[in-house]
Enzyme design. Structure first.
Site, PDB file in Angstrom:
ATOM      1  N   ASP A   1       0.798  -1.243   0.062  1.00  0.00           N
ATOM      2  CA  ASP A   1      -0.138   0.143   0.023  1.00  0.00           C
ATOM      3  C   ASP A   1       0.938   1.365  -0.130  1.00  0.00           C
ATOM      4  O   ASP A   1       1.652   1.565   0.907  1.00  0.00           O
ATOM      5  CB  ASP A   1      -0.954  -0.056   1.328  1.00  0.00           C
ATOM      6  CG  ASP A   1      -2.143   1.043   1.153  1.00  0.00           C
ATOM      7  OD1 ASP A   1      -2.025   2.027   0.379  1.00  0.00           O
ATOM      8  OD2 ASP A   1      -2.997   0.963   1.836  1.00  0.00           O
TER       9      ASP A   1
ATOM     10  N   ARG B   1      -0.135   4.355  -0.300  1.00  0.00           N
ATOM     11  CA  ARG B   1      -0.909   5.625  -0.051  1.00  0.00           C
ATOM     12  C   ARG B   1      -0.350   6.340   1.251  1.00  0.00           C
ATOM     13  O   ARG B   1       0.189   5.786   2.143  1.00  0.00           O
ATOM     14  CB  ARG B   1      -2.544   5.384   0.276  1.00  0.00           C
ATOM     15  CG  ARG B   1      -3.170   4.706  -0.990  1.00  0.00           C
ATOM     16  CD  ARG B   1      -4.471   4.258  -0.607  1.00  0.00           C
ATOM     17  NE  ARG B   1      -4.640   3.327   0.218  1.00  0.00           N
ATOM     18  CZ  ARG B   1      -5.718   2.636   0.727  1.00  0.00           C
ATOM     19  NH1 ARG B   1      -7.022   3.072   0.477  1.00  0.00           N
ATOM     20  NH2 ARG B   1      -5.691   1.403   1.257  1.00  0.00           N
TER      21      ARG B   1
END
Length: 383
Positions: free
Chosen positions: A315, A317
């Site tokens: 991930d 983000r």
């Protein structure tokens, strides 16, 4: 902590924007996507010629070799190195310098796992601790490209090289590795409100959309403000990363569309709250790379392993932009609609207190059971 979050780890919320640095990186992103050669400089006078591996051609490799006077190398992430079986148990950059040299086909095989061809065992791979090499892969990530770069030393042997003079002589853009690493933090801290309008929604007629844009002119983030939440009070909020396939097309491969519409409906039923719609498609890897990840998932990988095989963290983000948006809207405390502990941890890190986690769970649809199971088992999502 993943590599893209690490670049924020020492963020000072009061750091003023460095417009020259941001402008240099922004231009570098454009050049990289066009297949141009850049000069990336690091400490102690070290500099590298850099181009995107995704833009490789035989002509480009020859041009880079002519500029350098030496054979180019390929830099990939540690995740991609492990996926290739190169024996590099690190997350930092891996430099691949085959004895016979690189070819355009070999670069494609080493960097794009969706290609039918597969690279065999490659000699000349080594983990390195290079700021310029690491910055090159970060720049490719920010540009939405595969996280890999072709690099070559500036001519002049091991002695100091005047990188600026070399770049001017060959009409190349120069950018500092430190500015690349710091780019997303500075961009997030420069977000400013640029537009606002009432936009009645199907499930929330009393809705305003407020657009935020960074000073570098990068992607805009949106605040969907439902009702009239009172500044200074804990606000019911959802952080939603854009998903073209799920939000707009109704893809059944994920739960993004139901999560977005469900959050709007739940907040409207509660009377007031905010959905932050964040420009970080595909868990931060971009739409093109998300489609590549889907292709790998069709071949049997789960969503986490697919990202890793492409060379990304599971991930990528970051939620510093979300924290900044909330503070500009007058909120330092949230009741967060989420199943993702990382969102809570990052908001807290950037100065927004999560006073309550509000579960945000939707049933599987027959196509996304494995996806939801992977989020729970490998990403720690709470279901």
């Amino acid at each position: 902590m993943d590599s893209m979050v690490l670049e924020y780890a020492s963020a000072d919320h009061a750091t003023p924007p460095d417009h020259a640095a941001q402008r240099a990186v922004d231009r570098a992103l454009s050049d990289l996507r066009r297949g141009e050669v850049l000069v990336v400089t690091a400490d102690a006078g070290r500099a590298l010629l850099v181009m995107a591996a995704e833009a490789v051609t035989t002509q480009a490799l020859n041009h880079l070799a002519q500029l350098s006077g030496a054979a180019p190398s390929l830099v990939i992430t540690g995740q991609r190195g492990r996926a290739l079986g190169l024996g590099v148990p690190v997350d930092g950059p891996v430099r691949v310098s085959p004895p016979a040299g690189l070819t355009a086909d070999l670069v494609r095989d080493l960097t794009d796992p969706t290609r039918p061809a597969r690279a065999g065992k490659v000699a000349g791979a080594a983990a390195i601790d290079g700021a310029a090499e690491g910055a090159a892969t970060i720049l490719a990530k920010i540009a939405g490209l595969l996280p890999a770069a072709i690099v070559a030393s500036l001519p002049g042997g091991r002695g100091p090289v005047d990188a600026g003079a070399f770049a001017r002589r060959h009409d190349l853009l120069t950018v500092r590795a430190a500015d690349i690493v710091d780019y997303r933090r500075r961009s997030a801290q420069s977000l400013a409100r640029v537009a606002e309008a009432a936009v009645p929604l199907e499930d929330a007629e009393r809705t305003r959309i407020i657009a935020f844009r960074p000073t570098d002119g990068g992607p805009e983030h949106l605040a969907i403000v439902i009702g009239d939440p009172a500044p200074g009070q804990p606000v019911l909020a959802r952080l939603h990363s854009e998903c073209f396939t799920g939000d707009l097309l109704g893809s059944l491969r994920c739960d993004c569309g139901p999560q977005l519409r469900g959050a709007i409906k739940e907040i409207a039923e509660a009377g007031q709250g905010i959905v932050l719609y964040l420009a970080q498609e595909g868990r931060g890897i971009g739409l093109m790379n998300k489609l590549r990840a889907y292709r790998l998932q069709d071949g049997g990988l789960d969503t986490v392993d697919a990202n890793n095989v492409l060379g990304f963290d599971a991930d990528e983000r970051v939620y510093l932009p979300a924290a900044g948006m909330l503070r500009q809207l007058g909120f330092a405390q949230v009741r967060l609609l989420t199943n993702n502990p990382d969102k809570m941890e990052q908001l807290s890190r950037w100065g927004v207190e999560v006073v309550e986690r509000v579960p945000h769970i939707f049933p599987a649809n027959g196509h996304n059971e494995a996806y939801l199971r992977t989020k729970a088992e490998k990403s720690g999502h709470l279901f």
